[in-house]
Design a protein around this motif. Structure first.
Motif, PDB file in Angstrom:
ATOM      1  N   THR A   1      27.630 -37.656 -50.217  1.00  0.00           N
ATOM      2  CA  THR A   1      28.371 -38.295 -51.306  1.00  0.00           C
ATOM      3  C   THR A   1      27.444 -38.310 -52.528  1.00  0.00           C
ATOM      4  OG1 THR A   1      27.474 -40.460 -50.762  1.00  0.00           O
ATOM      5  CG2 THR A   1      29.543 -39.843 -49.676  1.00  0.00           C
ATOM      6  N   ARG A   2      27.943 -38.813 -53.656  1.00  0.00           N
ATOM      7  CA  ARG A   2      27.077 -38.910 -54.849  1.00  0.00           C
ATOM      8  C   ARG A   2      25.885 -39.808 -54.565  1.00  0.00           C
ATOM      9  NH1 ARG A   2      29.821 -38.175 -60.334  1.00  0.00           N
ATOM     10  NH2 ARG A   2      27.678 -38.692 -60.919  1.00  0.00           N
TER      11      ARG A   2
ATOM     12  N   ASP B   1      24.553 -40.366 -51.646  1.00  0.00           N
ATOM     13  CA  ASP B   1      23.647 -39.636 -50.748  1.00  0.00           C
ATOM     14  C   ASP B   1      22.777 -38.671 -51.546  1.00  0.00           C
ATOM     15  OD1 ASP B   1      24.744 -40.895 -48.520  1.00  0.00           O
ATOM     16  OD2 ASP B   1      26.187 -39.282 -48.152  1.00  0.00           O
TER      17      ASP B   1
END
Ligand code: ADE
Length: 244
Positions: free
Chosen positions: A228-229, A231
């Motif tokens: 994800t962003r 992450d």
């Protein structure tokens, strides 16, 4: 789910199936076991289940007829099960396979011993599975590995507290580090954030540690990871920390 096991050593299954999660799953009637001694299906007076290899060479080969007779006997008592042969020549078993196989109603696991089974067995099974690139003395321990792993995917086998979603390799990340009391053991302390009571900070720390552990120990798993962003931000931080 019914697990039928065809083996020359049924005693190997005695205690592993009587403990812990597999025991409870049987009590809840979620799984049942049918451990079959292949020797009971040998046809000669000596109950012979192995013989020397055609073409010569060392060791003994498991004969196909006793196994085939055992399979016919199963099909007399149940619908045809899904047959799996445990062999180091099979496809390597993964968490994905465990999830897929947990949808079957009846698995029959066939355990080889000695130098192997007459090759014609491969025409009688649906799938050949190996648990890893090493050779065990037989398929019994691999069969137990499949039984344990597959059972964990059957709804109700795990309580909600250790439910499969948390640890499944749906997301190919290793687990974050866990600690319990005491807070200090031989000068080794528990990360402060875990004592803070700040749930959002704890969540972020765990996520980042999970990614960090995966990058350090199993970089191969990162190839199938969809960050994800948040992450991506953690990955950037981890890379900076590692090159410091
Ligand atoms: N039998 C012997 N070694 C094995 C392995 N690695 N996987 C499955 N069955 C086996």
């Amino acid at each position: 789910m019914i697990f039928t096991v065809l083996t020359l050593f049924p005693g190997i299954f005695d205690s592993p199936l009587k403990e812990s999660i597999l025991k409870k799953a049987q009590e809840k009637n979620l799984i049942s076991f049918n451990i079959v001694n292949i020797r009971d299906f040998a046809t000669d007076a000596h109950k012979t289940c192995d013989d020397t290899p055609y073409g010569g060479g060392p060791g003994m080969i498991m004969k196909i007829e006793p196994i085939y007779n055992a399979m016919l006997n199963i099909e007399k008592n149940f619908d045809k099960p899904y047959y799996i042969l445990l062999t180091p020549q099979g496809k390597i078993f993964s968490q994905k396979d465990a999830r897929r196989l947990s949808k079957k109603t009846h698995l029959c696991l066939i355990c080889g011993r000695y130098e192997g089974i007459d090759e014609r067995i491969t025409n009688l099974v649906d799938e050949e599975i190996s648990i890893g690139d090493y050779v065990l003395s037989g398929g019994e321990i691999p069969a137990l590995v499949l039984i344990d792993t597959i059972s964990r995917h059957i709804p109700g086998v795990l309580g909600s507290k250790d439910s499969i979603t948390n640890e499944s390799l749906e997301e190919p990340l290793l687990e974050y580090p866990q600690y319990t009391r005491p807070e200090v053991f031989m000068d080794m302390t528990v990360p402060k954030v875990l004592l803070s009571g700040n749930h959002e900070e704890i969540r972020k720390w765990r996520r980042k540690e999970s990614i960090k552990k995966t990058i350090m120990r199993r970089p191969d798993l990162m190839e199938s990871f969809n960050p994800t962003r948040e992450d991506q931000f953690f990955i950037k931080e981890i890379m900076e920390e590692l090159t410091e």
